[in-house]
Design a protein around this motif. Structure first.
Motif, PDB file in Angstrom:
ATOM      1  N   SER A  76       0.848  -1.196   0.000  1.00  0.00           N
ATOM      2  CA  SER A  76       0.000   0.000   0.000  1.00  0.00           C
ATOM      3  C   SER A  76       0.881   1.242   0.000  1.00  0.00           C
ATOM      4  O   SER A  76       1.943   1.266   0.620  1.00  0.00           O
ATOM      5  CB  SER A  76      -0.882  -0.021   1.243  1.00  0.00           C
ATOM      6  N   GLU A  81      -5.629  12.288  -4.538  1.00  0.00           N
ATOM      7  CA  GLU A  81      -5.920  10.904  -4.147  1.00  0.00           C
ATOM      8  C   GLU A  81      -6.122   9.984  -5.360  1.00  0.00           C
ATOM      9  O   GLU A  81      -5.634   8.856  -5.366  1.00  0.00           O
ATOM     10  CB  GLU A  81      -7.156  10.870  -3.244  1.00  0.00           C
ATOM     11  N   LYS A 113       2.008   2.623  -7.472  1.00  0.00           N
ATOM     12  CA  LYS A 113       2.041   1.351  -6.757  1.00  0.00           C
ATOM     13  C   LYS A 113       3.475   0.966  -6.387  1.00  0.00           C
ATOM     14  O   LYS A 113       4.239   0.544  -7.256  1.00  0.00           O
ATOM     15  CB  LYS A 113       1.400   0.266  -7.609  1.00  0.00           C
ATOM     16  N   THR A 152       3.653   2.856 -12.194  1.00  0.00           N
ATOM     17  CA  THR A 152       2.541   3.766 -12.452  1.00  0.00           C
ATOM     18  C   THR A 152       2.349   3.860 -13.960  1.00  0.00           C
ATOM     19  O   THR A 152       2.908   3.074 -14.720  1.00  0.00           O
ATOM     20  CB  THR A 152       2.758   5.144 -11.789  1.00  0.00           C
ATOM     21  N   GLU A 201      -3.551   6.726  -5.958  1.00  0.00           N
ATOM     22  CA  GLU A 201      -3.969   5.325  -6.054  1.00  0.00           C
ATOM     23  C   GLU A 201      -3.327   4.618  -7.242  1.00  0.00           C
ATOM     24  O   GLU A 201      -3.267   3.390  -7.269  1.00  0.00           O
ATOM     25  CB  GLU A 201      -5.495   5.234  -6.159  1.00  0.00           C
TER      26      GLU A 201
END
Length: 157
Positions: free
Chosen positions: A5, A24, A31, A113, A28
């Motif tokens: 996470s 946000e 990673k 990403t 997300e």
């Protein structure tokens, strides 16, 4: 497990810093890889023997001068109010926005990403400029950011 996470990521602050917070929705899409997955990708795509850019061997593709076409400065754009990735980089990397990229800080620290996310938030990624390498999934072009504020433009061979 291939990822951890973003909340568990030791360098999460580079994406949540008050001066340049990543929204946000984009956060997300960043990673961090687990150490095992990062090490596997590093070994397959960057170096089978060296744990970081400071210890590349002459056998590692980043150390071969023939893989790099030029070196340009990125630091002045990073320090400016300009938010766009330097034009020379977008000319060298002509990928579609949905191309998966790997931003490789070192053997156990790799972020995955999309190219669009990196272009938008490149300054966050470069809070740590200790030799990270950007590569794309199934792509030859590469960027190798140097601590002196330059970036090498090249191809993996």
């Amino acid at each position: 497990m291939s990822y951890i996470s973003i909340n568990e990521y030791s360098r999460k602050w580079i994406f949540t810093h008050q001066s340049m917070p990543v929204p946000e929705a984009d956060l997300e899409l960043i990673k961090p890889m687990s150490q095992a997955r990062a090490a596997q990708l590093w070994k397959e795509q960057v170096s089978a023997t060296s744990p970081d850019a400071a210890r590349f061997s002459s056998q590692d593709w980043p150390m071969k001068d023939s893989n790099w076409s030029e070196s340009i400065s990125w630091m002045s754009e990073w320090e400016s109010d300009e938010i766009d990735l330097p034009e020379a980089l977008t000319q060298h990397i002509d990928w579609q926005d949905d191309v998966t990229i790997y931003f490789c800080y070192e053997k156990y620290n790799v972020l995955e990403t999309k190219w669009a996310v990196f272009k938008k938030h490149w300054k966050n990624f470069l809070f740590y400029d200790d030799g990270p390498i950007l590569i794309g999934k199934k792509r030859d072009q590469a960027l190798w950011f140097q601590e002196d504020g330059t970036v090498k433009l090249g191809k993996r061979r």
